[in-house]
Design an enzyme around this catalytic site. Structure first.
Site, PDB file in Angstrom:
ATOM      1  N   CYS A 136      54.014  36.234  41.626  1.00 47.59           N
ATOM      2  CA  CYS A 136      53.456  34.986  42.160  1.00 47.59           C
ATOM      3  C   CYS A 136      54.473  33.850  42.166  1.00 47.59           C
ATOM      4  CB  CYS A 136      52.217  34.586  41.367  1.00 47.59           C
ATOM      5  SG  CYS A 136      52.532  34.385  39.618  1.00 47.59           S
ATOM      6  N   GLU A 150      44.199  31.476  39.158  1.00 47.48           N
ATOM      7  CA  GLU A 150      45.665  31.574  39.212  1.00 47.48           C
ATOM      8  C   GLU A 150      45.973  32.373  40.463  1.00 47.48           C
ATOM      9  OE1 GLU A 150      47.894  30.302  37.066  1.00 47.48           O
ATOM     10  OE2 GLU A 150      46.392  29.488  35.716  1.00 47.48           O
TER      11      GLU A 150
HETATM   12  P1  NAP Z   1      43.811  40.697  44.663  1.00 42.98           P
HETATM   13  O1  NAP Z   1      43.749  41.708  45.727  1.00 42.98           O
HETATM   14  O2  NAP Z   1      43.270  39.339  44.929  1.00 42.98           O
HETATM   15  O3  NAP Z   1      43.084  41.354  43.393  1.00 42.98           O
HETATM   16  C1  NAP Z   1      43.072  40.722  42.140  1.00 42.98           C
HETATM   17  C2  NAP Z   1      41.873  41.209  41.356  1.00 42.98           C
HETATM   18  O4  NAP Z   1      40.694  40.739  41.988  1.00 42.98           O
HETATM   19  C3  NAP Z   1      41.754  42.734  41.279  1.00 42.98           C
HETATM   20  O5  NAP Z   1      41.244  43.103  40.021  1.00 42.98           O
HETATM   21  C4  NAP Z   1      40.742  43.016  42.371  1.00 42.98           C
HETATM   22  O6  NAP Z   1      40.037  44.220  42.195  1.00 42.98           O
HETATM   23  C5  NAP Z   1      39.817  41.832  42.196  1.00 42.98           C
HETATM   24  N1  NAP Z   1      38.973  41.549  43.332  1.00 42.98           N
HETATM   25  C6  NAP Z   1      39.250  41.726  44.640  1.00 42.98           C
HETATM   26  N2  NAP Z   1      38.192  41.328  45.383  1.00 42.98           N
HETATM   27  C7  NAP Z   1      37.246  40.893  44.525  1.00 42.98           C
HETATM   28  C8  NAP Z   1      35.933  40.366  44.669  1.00 42.98           C
HETATM   29  N3  NAP Z   1      35.373  40.210  45.861  1.00 42.98           N
HETATM   30  N4  NAP Z   1      35.239  40.040  43.575  1.00 42.98           N
HETATM   31  C9  NAP Z   1      35.779  40.187  42.351  1.00 42.98           C
HETATM   32  N5  NAP Z   1      37.020  40.693  42.144  1.00 42.98           N
HETATM   33  C10 NAP Z   1      37.744  41.029  43.224  1.00 42.98           C
HETATM   34  O7  NAP Z   1      45.308  40.468  44.173  1.00 42.98           O
HETATM   35  P2  NAP Z   1      46.446  41.540  43.840  1.00 42.98           P
HETATM   36  O8  NAP Z   1      46.926  42.141  45.116  1.00 42.98           O
HETATM   37  O9  NAP Z   1      46.024  42.429  42.732  1.00 42.98           O
HETATM   38  O10 NAP Z   1      47.559  40.549  43.242  1.00 42.98           O
HETATM   39  C11 NAP Z   1      48.414  39.837  44.055  1.00 42.98           C
HETATM   40  C12 NAP Z   1      48.018  38.375  44.158  1.00 42.98           C
HETATM   41  O11 NAP Z   1      47.849  37.824  42.875  1.00 42.98           O
HETATM   42  C13 NAP Z   1      49.125  37.567  44.818  1.00 42.98           C
HETATM   43  O12 NAP Z   1      48.575  36.652  45.728  1.00 42.98           O
HETATM   44  C14 NAP Z   1      49.759  36.850  43.648  1.00 42.98           C
HETATM   45  O13 NAP Z   1      50.442  35.667  43.992  1.00 42.98           O
HETATM   46  C15 NAP Z   1      48.583  36.596  42.774  1.00 42.98           C
HETATM   47  N6  NAP Z   1      49.029  36.363  41.386  1.00 42.98           N
HETATM   48  C16 NAP Z   1      48.944  35.099  40.870  1.00 42.98           C
HETATM   49  C17 NAP Z   1      49.401  34.841  39.586  1.00 42.98           C
HETATM   50  C18 NAP Z   1      49.310  33.483  38.969  1.00 42.98           C
HETATM   51  O14 NAP Z   1      49.375  33.401  37.749  1.00 42.98           O
HETATM   52  N7  NAP Z   1      49.153  32.416  39.742  1.00 42.98           N
HETATM   53  C19 NAP Z   1      49.959  35.881  38.844  1.00 42.98           C
HETATM   54  C20 NAP Z   1      50.038  37.138  39.418  1.00 42.98           C
HETATM   55  C21 NAP Z   1      49.571  37.388  40.684  1.00 42.98           C
HETATM   56  P3  NAP Z   1      40.533  45.572  42.898  1.00 42.98           P
HETATM   57  O15 NAP Z   1      41.868  45.851  42.310  1.00 42.98           O
HETATM   58  O16 NAP Z   1      39.490  46.536  42.535  1.00 42.98           O
HETATM   59  O17 NAP Z   1      40.612  45.278  44.369  1.00 42.98           O
END
Ligand code: NAP
Length: 473
Positions: free
Chosen positions: A279, A245
């Protein structure tokens, strides 16, 4: 707060501070886990699955109903944790906590609708005398990785259906907002779920992510987050199921016959909910030229009424971004757009992590504010001449989560619904509308698979065929 590993709530000497982005005060700490903790989580999750796969549907559903009740009884407590650790105002946080109750209760209901079918084995020669069916079985250990922006309900969207299906789960919540996720797990365990069936591991995804996602004991990764992390995870995952997602850059078309009041109010809310860190937040507003000036005036007027600041105050409409670094990034993107000809109609100011709700026009195609996901409180207005051009612009980017159109014309609405390339089209709502039980997910870089409880249960179970050869009948 502590992690839940191998049925025990554990702490570690190395800790990460969880801060309120409004004033940077430390709310709590979480353990910074290491590779040994990853191994502990994986090993316990496998043993946990031996327990969860044998639980009856009745027991799974009862535990989820009880969890929903516990959250409902402590709604205000959950809401204040969401509001303090993240960007949401207390009112936005209350809404998320109520949605979480619904998400968990609907997961309980869906547990009772895991169905199979009988198979007509004799539909091809050689199948005579065979009788049988398929049923959907839990797939095993699910690794749930969640983002910061809906720190409770998006966790519930993974834990609820995973438990409903009979799986065991490893949860890795966002490092900046882990507290409401841990509270949810406490409620699940209090409701009677065997603690061995759920592991919570905290720490930087960039450090503990690879050993978790690449391990063969994990049978499915259910990830919500940004495209960059999503691509990295896919590259490391190996052979396992993947649910993604991801982000978007949501377009909303406002047609010339739109209900103006409804369109303005929905789109202002949709652009600035959770300080735009959403998102399905509105990023591109494609407004018919006949009503463009009126829409712009009313949109800007309403935006100017927004009170920004202290998230815990009832009257605040919008809180800070998740970090000052993120607010600075948005500031840079706006400056880039302005240097290339964009006009700021209102907003554009920053103080620490607070970035004003900002409306722009004349944003050229070649700037990030146009073609990337901004994930911040800015929205771009574009005048449009005709529906084909609006749809072409909406479809022009490599994202496609939700799209929306405001119109009273059923033919215009149907054309948009069929031609917008995305996971869902909202008619007379902005893109920021989601019912937790609807199928939710995107096309292109917005994701793979669907969430929404019935749909998550499909992803988190797999069919197993049972065939009896009965020569005597
Ligand atoms: P993010 O930086 O991608 O982080 C999301 C999760 O992934 C966090 O728990 C993060 O851990 C973890 N993560 C990061 N790098 C990783 C890796 N190499 N291996 C495993 N896990 C890893 O996203 P965010 O800033 O929290 O959220 C914003 C994004 O989420 C936006 O792009 C938004 O559009 C998207 N989103 C999508 C939806 C949907 O349903 N489509 C809903 C909400 C948000 P850490 O926190 O420890 O870095």
């Amino acid at each position: 707060m502590k992690m839940l590993l191998n049925s025990k709530w554990v702490d570690r000497d190395r800790k990460i501070e969880v801060c309120d982005p409004f004033d940077n005060s430390v709310i709590d700490t979480i353990p910074a886990s290491d590779e040994k903790d990853v191994e502990l989580a994986l090993d316990a999750a496998v043993r946990g699955f031996e327990i969860t796969k044998r639980m009856t549907v009745y027991d799974r559903a009862q535990i989820l109903y009880k969890t929903a009740q516990i959250i409902n009884d402590r709604l205000e407590e959950f809401a204040s944790i969401i509001a303090r650790e993240g960007s949401k105002t207390i009112n936005e946080a209350r809404k998320e906590a109520s949605r979480c109750v619904n998400t968990i209760a609907c997961s309980a209901e869906e547990a009772k609708r895991i169905l199979g079918e009988t198979i007509s084995w004799d539909s091809f020669p050689g199948g005579e005398k065979r009788k049988g069916f398929y049923y959907r079985f839990p797939i095993g250990v699910i690794l749930a990785i969640t983002p910061f922006n809906d720190p409770l309900n998006l966790v519930a969207h993974k834990l609820g259906p995973a438990i409903a299906a009979g799986n065991s789960v490893i949860l890795k919540p966002a490092t900046v907002t882990p507290l409401s996720a841990i509270k949810l797990v406490e409620a699940i365990v209090e409701a009677g779920f065997p603690p061995m069936g759920i592991q919570v591991i905290t720490g930087q995804g960039s450090k503990i992510g690879d050993p978790l996602v690449s391990d063969d004991r994990v049978r499915m990764i259910s990830f919500t987050g940004g495209v960059e992390a999503g691509k990295h995870i896919v590259s490391k995952a190996g052979i396992k199921k993947i649910g993604m997602e991801l982000g978007s850059n949501s377009p909303v078309i406002v047609w010339k016959d739109a209900d103006m009041q409804l369109a303005v109010e929905s789109c202002v809310s949709g652009a600035f909910w959770a300080a735009g860190q959403n998102c399905i937040g509105v990023q591109r507003l494609l407004v018919h030229k006949d009503i463009y000036d009126e829409f712009k005036t009313r949109f800007v007027e309403l935006t100017k009424t927004y009170k920004i600041g202290d998230k815990m105050k009832e009257e605040t409409n919008m809180g800070p971004m998740i970090t000052e670094t993120e607010a600075k990034r948005v500031e840079e993107w706006v400056n880039e757009a302005v240097s290339r000809g964009a006009t700021v109609l209102t907003g554009g100011g920053r103080s620490g992590a607070l970035y004003e709700p900002t409306v722009l026009e004349n944003v050229p195609d070649g700037v990030k504010l146009h073609y990337e996901e901004v994930f911040g409180p800015t929205v771009n207005l574009y005048p449009i001449d005709n529906l084909d051009d609006a749809i072409k612009e909406a479809n022009s980017l490599p994202y496609g989560l939700l799209a929306a159109i405001f119109t009273r014309d059923v033919e215009v609405a149907f054309k948009a619904a069929y031609e917008l390339d995305c996971g869902g089209v909202m008619i007379n709502d902005s893109t920021d509308y989601r019912l937790d039980s609807m199928p939710f997910g995107g096309v292109k870089y917005s994701g793979l698979g669907r969430e929404g409880l019935k749909f998550s249960l499909q992803e988190m179970t797999e069919p197993k065929v049972v065939c009896f050869n009965l020569p005597g009948i």
